[in-house]
Enzyme design. Structure first.
Site, PDB file in Angstrom:
ATOM      1  N   ASN A 189      41.456  34.817  36.323  1.00 51.16           N
ATOM      2  CA  ASN A 189      41.788  36.241  36.277  1.00 51.16           C
ATOM      3  C   ASN A 189      42.917  36.567  35.307  1.00 51.16           C
ATOM      4  O   ASN A 189      42.999  37.677  34.798  1.00 51.16           O
ATOM      5  CB  ASN A 189      42.139  36.749  37.683  1.00 51.16           C
ATOM      6  N   SER A 223      33.251  40.332  43.971  1.00 47.85           N
ATOM      7  CA  SER A 223      33.943  41.472  44.570  1.00 47.85           C
ATOM      8  C   SER A 223      33.480  42.778  43.934  1.00 47.85           C
ATOM      9  O   SER A 223      33.332  42.860  42.714  1.00 47.85           O
ATOM     10  CB  SER A 223      35.452  41.301  44.355  1.00 47.85           C
ATOM     11  N   CYS A 259      55.538  40.028  42.727  1.00 48.69           N
ATOM     12  CA  CYS A 259      56.829  40.440  43.249  1.00 48.69           C
ATOM     13  C   CYS A 259      56.869  40.088  44.729  1.00 48.69           C
ATOM     14  O   CYS A 259      56.158  40.679  45.537  1.00 48.69           O
ATOM     15  CB  CYS A 259      57.003  41.943  43.067  1.00 48.69           C
ATOM     16  N   GLY A 284      36.318  40.046  47.742  1.00 48.66           N
ATOM     17  CA  GLY A 284      36.355  38.707  47.158  1.00 48.66           C
ATOM     18  C   GLY A 284      37.169  37.746  48.003  1.00 48.66           C
ATOM     19  O   GLY A 284      36.791  36.575  48.184  1.00 48.66           O
ATOM     20  N   THR A 285      38.271  38.231  48.542  1.00 46.84           N
ATOM     21  CA  THR A 285      39.145  37.362  49.344  1.00 46.84           C
ATOM     22  C   THR A 285      38.398  36.817  50.552  1.00 46.84           C
ATOM     23  O   THR A 285      38.432  35.612  50.829  1.00 46.84           O
ATOM     24  CB  THR A 285      40.390  38.156  49.799  1.00 46.84           C
ATOM     25  N   THR A 314      29.783  45.678  61.961  1.00 44.23           N
ATOM     26  CA  THR A 314      28.914  46.732  61.426  1.00 44.23           C
ATOM     27  C   THR A 314      29.058  46.779  59.913  1.00 44.23           C
ATOM     28  O   THR A 314      30.173  46.827  59.391  1.00 44.23           O
ATOM     29  CB  THR A 314      29.296  48.090  62.056  1.00 44.23           C
ATOM     30  N   HIS A 374      35.056  45.780  43.573  1.00 45.65           N
ATOM     31  CA  HIS A 374      35.967  46.604  42.761  1.00 45.65           C
ATOM     32  C   HIS A 374      36.326  45.987  41.420  1.00 45.65           C
ATOM     33  O   HIS A 374      36.988  46.624  40.610  1.00 45.65           O
ATOM     34  CB  HIS A 374      37.215  46.981  43.564  1.00 45.65           C
ATOM     35  N   GLN A 385      35.882  37.066  38.716  1.00 45.34           N
ATOM     36  CA  GLN A 385      36.183  37.509  37.353  1.00 45.34           C
ATOM     37  C   GLN A 385      35.080  37.193  36.343  1.00 45.34           C
ATOM     38  O   GLN A 385      35.179  37.579  35.181  1.00 45.34           O
ATOM     39  CB  GLN A 385      37.502  36.894  36.863  1.00 45.34           C
TER      40      GLN A 385
HETATM   41  C1  LIG Z   1      40.532  40.106  42.591  1.00 45.15           C
HETATM   42  C2  LIG Z   1      40.200  38.660  42.778  1.00 45.15           C
HETATM   43  C3  LIG Z   1      39.930  38.130  44.052  1.00 45.15           C
HETATM   44  C4  LIG Z   1      40.064  38.951  45.317  1.00 45.15           C
HETATM   45  O1  LIG Z   1      39.061  39.901  45.445  1.00 45.15           O
HETATM   46  P1  LIG Z   1      39.326  41.169  46.422  1.00 45.15           P
HETATM   47  O2  LIG Z   1      38.022  41.862  46.477  1.00 45.15           O
HETATM   48  O3  LIG Z   1      40.412  41.974  45.770  1.00 45.15           O
HETATM   49  O4  LIG Z   1      39.737  40.612  47.744  1.00 45.15           O
HETATM   50  C5  LIG Z   1      39.594  36.801  44.149  1.00 45.15           C
HETATM   51  N1  LIG Z   1      39.509  36.023  43.052  1.00 45.15           N
HETATM   52  C6  LIG Z   1      39.747  36.488  41.817  1.00 45.15           C
HETATM   53  C7  LIG Z   1      39.620  35.575  40.658  1.00 45.15           C
HETATM   54  C8  LIG Z   1      40.103  37.821  41.635  1.00 45.15           C
HETATM   55  O5  LIG Z   1      40.363  38.278  40.402  1.00 45.15           O
END
Ligand SMILES: *Cc1c(COP(=O)(O)O)cnc(C)c1O
Length: 386
Positions: free
Chosen positions: A151, A199, A325, A71-72, A237, A201, A179
């Protein structure tokens, strides 16, 4: 001890169907998806099936989907790509203070390089107003980036309304849909967005893989340089097993969207109502607006969220305090302070996020643990007079 996971907005377990779909691409169809031989063709066909599956979840065309490392990266590609790709000499971006760091810090970086940025607030409930976006528009605006679902609060943003404005002004519109994907409808035609990030995961796929929807005709500069993979939009790749897993996760999310949404919102509502009934002066952050079905964020004044996360973990219940943190000090969630909470209030808030494996028994265990943990921590707090 039986453990109860209420942190699905942080990450989700890989679904068994996803794992099954991925395994052959690790040890059998292990070719490079760019190779001409049969090994390569098998890998390529896995990638292209996944592209169709992700496209179906978004009601997009497969050619409009680009795979990324998560997602990032999808957010970075959308924002940097659209801003660098814009022909306008002066550049202005509209975003909000409740975005995920993947958007927030990308826009901060652009700001440090001379791009003007308007930071809209999420009001007191974590929802950006369409009218605020309209007022922020400038002739030099090159991108609007407003997340679909938050999120930390689960609040859903008025994406279709913002998209109408953006389209009327000819400005590309990106939404961070990490999200919202798999939780609420993510039809990019109905939403009207040009760029949509998701994303793996967060939707029961593997970590380290994501996708960006790029509406046909949207001008995007690449931000990474290398081979001509992904039609020159994202070199490197392909992560074939990861992409296959993301595709399978998208297909499951699409199939189960309505039924899981109903099931989770009933569980979430019971959790929320029961916590409010059992714990004195507990308050829901971002209440009274549309939220994703799996999320609630509750404030327990006079406790430290971090202490509560640890105390609940000792009882087998995993939650999140939304706090970050950094260099040893616990900073309150930027989203909660952005919607007007004091540092103390933000630090006393807990996010409960539910998912596929959450059952009534998990909610019962949580309801058993929370009131006693809150009472114990409040007893230790000098500020609590209750
Ligand atoms: C988790 C999250 C991301 C980042 O996604 P990753 O796959 O962990 O890099 C971006 N935006 C939101 C709103 C998220 O909850």
């Amino acid at each position: 001890m039986k453990r109860h996971y209420f942190d699905y907005n942080s990450t989700t377990p890989v679904a068994p169907e996803v794992l099954r779909a991925m395994l052959p691409y690790l040890d059998q169809s292990y070719g490079n998806a760019s190779s001409i031989h049969t090994f390569g063709q098998q890998a390529r066909s896995g990638v292209e099936r996944a592209r169709r599956q992700v496209a179906a979840l978004l009601n997009a065309k497969p050619a409009e989907i680009v795979f990324t490392s998560g997602g990032t990266e999808a957010d970075n590609l959308a924002i940097l790509g659209a801003v660098y790709g814009s022909g306008k000499p002066a550049k202005h971006v509209i975003t909000s203070t409740i975005e995920h760091p993947a958007v927030l810090n990308t826009c901060r970086y652009l700001e440090s390089r001379g791009v003007a940025v308007t930071w809209l607030s999420g009001g007191s409930r974590g929802v950006v107003s369409v009218e605020d976006v309209r007022k922020a528009l400038r002739p030099e605006t090159v991108l609007i980036s407003i997340m679909h679902a938050n999120n930390e609060l689960g609040t859903v943003q008025p994406i279709a309304g913002i998209a109408r404005l953006a389209r009327g002004s000819g400005i590309p519109f990106h939404t961070d849909g990490v999200q919202s994907a798999g939780k609420i409808a993510t039809d990019v035609q109905q939403l009207g967005v040009d760029l949509f990030a998701l994303s793996g995961h967060k939707i029961y796929g593997p970590q380290g893989v994501g996708a960006l929807y790029i509406r046909k005709g949207t001008v995007l500069e690449p931000v990474l340089f290398g081979g001509s993979h992904e039609r020159g939009r994202r070199p490197g790749t392909e992560n074939v097993p990861g992409i296959v897993g993301l595709g399978e996760a998208a297909a499951l999310a699409h199939r189960d969207l309505d039924s899981e949404g109903r099931r989770l919102s009933a569980l979430r509502d019971r959790l929320q109502e029961s916590v409010l009934a059992r714990v004195e002066s507990a308050v829901v952050n971002g209440d009274g607006v549309e939220r994703t079905p799996n999320t609630t964020n509750i404030r327990f004044d006079h406790i430290e969220g971090e202490a509560m996360v640890i105390a609940l973990d000792l009882k087998g219940v995993a939650v999140s305090s939304g706090a970050a943190c950094s260099s040893g000090a616990v900073k309150p969630s930027h989203v909660l302070t952005a919607i007007g909470l004091s540092t103390g209030q933000a630090k006393s808030s807990i996010r409960f996020s539910l998912g596929k494996k959450t059952t009534d028994e998990d909610v019962d265990a949580l309801l058993e643990a929370v009131p006693s943990v809150v009472a114990h921590l409040r007893k230790l707090s000098p500020a609590y007079a209750g």
